[in-house]
Design an enzyme around this catalytic site. Structure first.
Site, short mmCIF file in Angstrom:
data_model
loop_
_atom_site.label_atom_id
_atom_site.label_comp_id
_atom_site.label_asym_id
_atom_site.label_seq_id
_atom_site.Cartn_x
_atom_site.Cartn_y
_atom_site.Cartn_z
N ARG A 1 -2.64 11.52 -0.03
CA ARG A 1 -1.38 11.12 0.60
C ARG A 1 -1.57 10.61 2.02
O ARG A 1 -0.63 10.10 2.64
CB ARG A 1 -0.40 12.30 0.63
CG ARG A 1 -0.05 12.83 -0.74
CD ARG A 1 0.87 13.99 -0.62
NE ARG A 1 2.18 13.59 -0.14
CZ ARG A 1 3.16 13.16 -0.91
NH1 ARG A 1 2.99 13.09 -2.21
NH2 ARG A 1 4.32 12.81 -0.40
N TRP B 1 -0.85 10.32 7.36
CA TRP B 1 -0.93 8.87 7.24
C TRP B 1 0.00 8.36 8.34
O TRP B 1 1.22 8.49 8.26
CB TRP B 1 -0.43 8.43 5.86
CG TRP B 1 -0.54 6.97 5.60
CD1 TRP B 1 -1.64 6.29 5.16
CD2 TRP B 1 0.48 5.99 5.77
NE1 TRP B 1 -1.36 4.96 5.04
CE2 TRP B 1 -0.06 4.73 5.40
CE3 TRP B 1 1.82 6.03 6.19
CZ2 TRP B 1 0.68 3.55 5.45
CZ3 TRP B 1 2.55 4.85 6.23
CH2 TRP B 1 1.98 3.63 5.85
N LYS C 1 -5.30 -5.02 -6.89
CA LYS C 1 -6.33 -3.99 -7.11
C LYS C 1 -7.57 -4.33 -6.30
O LYS C 1 -8.13 -3.47 -5.63
CB LYS C 1 -6.66 -3.94 -8.61
CG LYS C 1 -7.04 -2.63 -9.16
CD LYS C 1 -5.90 -1.70 -9.46
CE LYS C 1 -4.91 -1.49 -8.38
NZ LYS C 1 -3.66 -0.95 -8.77
N GLU D 1 -7.02 -3.98 -2.41
CA GLU D 1 -6.82 -2.63 -1.84
C GLU D 1 -8.08 -1.79 -1.83
O GLU D 1 -8.28 -1.01 -0.90
CB GLU D 1 -5.63 -1.90 -2.46
CG GLU D 1 -5.71 -1.62 -3.92
CD GLU D 1 -4.44 -0.96 -4.46
OE1 GLU D 1 -3.69 -0.32 -3.71
OE2 GLU D 1 -4.21 -1.08 -5.67
N GLU E 1 -1.43 -8.15 -10.38
CA GLU E 1 -1.98 -6.80 -10.34
C GLU E 1 -3.49 -6.83 -10.04
O GLU E 1 -3.99 -6.00 -9.28
CB GLU E 1 -1.68 -6.08 -11.66
CG GLU E 1 -2.30 -4.71 -11.82
CD GLU E 1 -1.99 -3.72 -10.70
OE1 GLU E 1 -1.12 -3.99 -9.86
OE2 GLU E 1 -2.68 -2.69 -10.64
N ASN F 1 6.57 15.40 6.73
CA ASN F 1 6.28 14.16 6.00
C ASN F 1 7.59 13.38 5.95
O ASN F 1 8.59 13.90 5.47
CB ASN F 1 5.78 14.51 4.60
CG ASN F 1 5.81 13.34 3.63
OD1 ASN F 1 6.01 13.51 2.45
ND2 ASN F 1 5.61 12.14 4.12
C1 F6R Z 1 -1.43 0.18 -5.90
C2 F6R Z 1 -0.49 1.27 -5.84
C3 F6R Z 1 0.80 1.05 -5.15
C4 F6R Z 1 1.93 1.76 -5.91
C5 F6R Z 1 3.24 1.64 -5.14
C6 F6R Z 1 4.38 2.28 -5.89
O1 F6R Z 1 -2.57 0.51 -6.61
O2 F6R Z 1 -0.76 2.34 -6.32
O3 F6R Z 1 1.07 -0.31 -5.01
O4 F6R Z 1 2.04 1.20 -7.17
O5 F6R Z 1 3.10 2.24 -3.89
O6 F6R Z 1 4.14 3.63 -6.10
P1 F6R Z 1 4.96 4.43 -7.19
O7 F6R Z 1 4.58 3.88 -8.52
O8 F6R Z 1 4.52 5.85 -7.02
O9 F6R Z 1 6.40 4.21 -6.89
#
Ligand code: F6R
Length: 613
Positions: free
Chosen positions: A27, A74, A490, A493, A486, A100
């Site tokens: 996180r 973070w 990927k 990142e 996508e 948080n």
């Molecule tokens: C990329 C990734 C993020 C999440 C985005 C949404 O690999 O993991 O782009 O897809 O932050 O997160 P959720 O799906 O948890 O709402």
């Protein structure tokens, strides 16, 4: 987006806090800290850097005490530093806080507190909460009242853990728009941002709802509304396998999760298939009835963020192809602010692995207020999205720990395929024989993913030849353009390589100007009818010096001249091929990351769960 933990019990709190924080490092990991009640004072230890820096510090200099709170950060307000790391305290150090979320009105509150002579140590928004709680504590002499009153002054989001030296037997916890659970042990209790943090200690948890508070003692927990009225709720029993939150022999969680996809897809698909003998003949969704939704829907709106948004972009093609319902797809952070037109004839599908993404939840609430039916597709049982949506479809992917989403994405696609097929059959846009044929094809997808994973050496080799390219462009047409989005995300990142995605036909409208000999172009081609078209695009970039890779299915001989390398995935029904063709690009991103010396599980500047805007 920051992880918080807390412990009250009879063990030494410090090792428990470090251990639980380790499970939440996904996180945030730019600094970490703990505060432990030590006799009649609160001792705080915090350090910039990964959690191991803090761990080394507290091993050298042990703090005794059996109540404490912890945080892995973070950064939002204030750079990553020792000073800005949590916990934050009031001036005297008698109250410590982990947080948080984001205090949106912190500047105004800070000004008011400074006017009273309070000197701030950090640049964080959180420090405001510590001083505010102190302000109300001086007035009320009651820490619970003080937290309650302070919360009323906050705008924005929070999951909070508070300890006070005058109350050495309890943690006060609260949440709004950021997740928080209470873990219920025997003679010990916990707070945490997410379930995996406490799984080693207990499987009984309370999910705190919006604006709820908890007072956590070692032998019991009291729950309250924001106005201090007592709440009674049933604990939730978590039945995940602990091993699914461990690396299990893989070098990284990302690789493990890529390899878990056949199982995750089966777990998501099989409970929903109605079989006659071995043959799938229908779909049922965990006994949830979608018939009213299917009957009245005039439009589908899909909204989500990041990878989940890309699943939504792919789903547009799937719903329109099979169910013939118009689909609008929007990123949640845009959707929520653009005054969208929503009616009660719309079905809004929100997709979120965590079920806690702030923008996605805001979109969900907006859609509900406007009278639309909201379906949430999420991986987290008990998440805010699962509780607030009208209907929920779970991706049974198991905990996804790596920051870069892989198995969540493919299982989201699986849920979306199931929903689209069920909707199509209910609306008579596909016949019974077509429905059954499509179900059989879908049922073969997990095995096809398994086949791709069996021979990934070609991807590994390709990565070793191309990980130094300065630009990587992914192109595709129709649903393959969603896969391209996508794929580019990927790669960027985890490898930090510059990568972009373009609808292949758009190349010549501008992006082709970027092509040179230091560019890799990856064409994703699963739509046979468009092979010739995408081949022309590949020829265009190859003739301008780009290295080229095609990820295709079936007979890919048309690409022999235009692609330096072809990766052929097992042939799959058009719309479902997106689940299979994404596997090689996930692996490519992973290997490029490792070859560059990065940690793919913890990419720089990112965090798993984006619970702030
Ligand atoms: C990329 C990734 C993020 C999440 C985005 C949404 O690999 O993991 O782009 O897809 O932050 O997160 P959720 O799906 O948890 O709402």
């Amino acid at each position: 987006m920051c992880g918080i933990v807390g412990y009250v019990g009879c063990k030494e709190a410090t090792p428990v806090l470090i251990n639980t924080l380790k499970k939440l490092e996904y996180r945030g990991y730019d600094s970490a800290g703990i505060a432990v009640m030590n006799d009649d004072e609160i001792l705080v230890r915090k350090a910039k850097g990964a959690l191991k820096v803090l761990e080394e510090m507290v091993v050298k200099e042990v703090i005794k005490g059996s109540i404490g709170i912890g945080h892995t950060r973070w950064a939002t307000h204030g750079e990553p530093s020792d000073i800005n790391a949590h916990p934050h305290t009031n001036v005297s150090g008698s109250i410590a806080i982990v947080h948080n979320g984001i205090v949106e009105n912190y500047a105004k509150l800070k000004e008011q507190l400074q006017a009273q002579g309070i000197v701030f140590k950090s640049q964080t928004d959180t420090e405001v909460i510590a001083h505010l709680v102190n302000f109300f504590y001086e007035q009320t002499n009651d820490i619970f009242e003080a937290v309650k009153l302070a919360l009323k002054k906050l705008e924005g989001s929070y999951a909070l853990g508070v300890i006070c030296k005058d109350y050495p037997d309890r943690i006060i916890a609260a949440r709004k728009d950021s997740p928080l659970i209470v873990g219920l042990g025997k003679g010990e209790n916990f707070i945490a941002s997410d379930v995996p943090a406490v799984l080693e200690y207990t499987r009984e948890v309370y999910f705190l709802d919006q604006k709820e508070l908890a007072v956590v003692y070692s032998d019991h927990v009291d729950l309250f509304t924001e106005d201090g009225e007592k709440i009674i709720k049933e604990p939730f029993h978590v039945d995940w396998d602990m091993a699914s939150a461990e690396k299990g022999g893989y070098a990284h969680f990302m690789l493990k999760e890529i390899y878990e996809q056949p199982k995750a897809l089966r777990d998501t698909l099989h409970p929903r298939l109605v079989l006659e003998g071995n043959k799938p003949v229908d779909i049922k969704f965990d006994e949830m009835d979608f018939s009213s939704i299917f009957k009245n829907v005039e439009r589908i709106i899909i909204t989500a963020c990041g990878t989940a948004y890309h699943a939504g972009v792919a789903a547009r093609y799937i719903f329109e192809e099979f169910a013939r319902v118009p689909v609008v797809v929007d990123v949640a952070s845009e959707f929520r602010y653009r005054n969208p037109i929503i009616s009660n004839k719309d079905v809004v599908i929100i997709i979120s692995q965590s079920g806690e993404t702030a923008d996605t939840l805001a979109a969900l609430r907006l859609a509900k207020e406007a009278g639309a039916q909201v379906v949430a597709i999420t991986n987290c049982v008990g998440s805010t999205a699962s509780r607030e949506a009208d209907k929920v479809i779970y991706t049974w992917a198991g905990p996804e720990i790596a920051v870069a989403s892989t198995k969540a994405y493919t299982t989201q696609l699986m849920c979306l395929c199931l929903l689209a097929l069920k909707m199509a059959y209910s609306r008579n846009t596909i016949s019974k024989p077509e429905y059954e044929k499509l179900l059989s094809s879908l049922n073969e997808v997990p095995e096809k993913v398994e086949q791709v994973l069996k021979d990934q050496s070609i991807v590994q080799k390709f990565a070793s030849q191309n990980f130094n390219k300065s630009k990587v462009f992914y192109i595709g047409r129709l649903i393959d353009s969603a896969s391209s989005l996508e794929s580019a995300l990927k790669l960027k990142e985890v490898s930090y390589m510059h990568s972009e995605a373009f609808a292949a036909g758009e190349l010549k409208h501008g992006p082709i100007a970027l092509i040179d000999t230091d560019t890799l172009v990856v064409g994703i081609a699963t739509q046979k009818a468009l092979y010739e078209k995408i081949n022309s695009n590949m020829e265009e970039v190859k003739s301008r010096g780009a290295a080229t890779l095609i990820i295709g299915q079936g007979d890919t001989s048309v690409f022999n001249g235009s692609a330096d390398t072809v990766i052929t995935v097992p042939e799959t029904e058009g719309m479902f091929a997106a689940i299979v063709s994404i596997i090689p690009v996930q692996l490519f991103a992973y290997y490029c990351s490792v070859l560059k010396g990065n940690n793919p599980d913890k990419p720089r500047n990112l965090a798993k769960s984006v619970t702030v805007e």
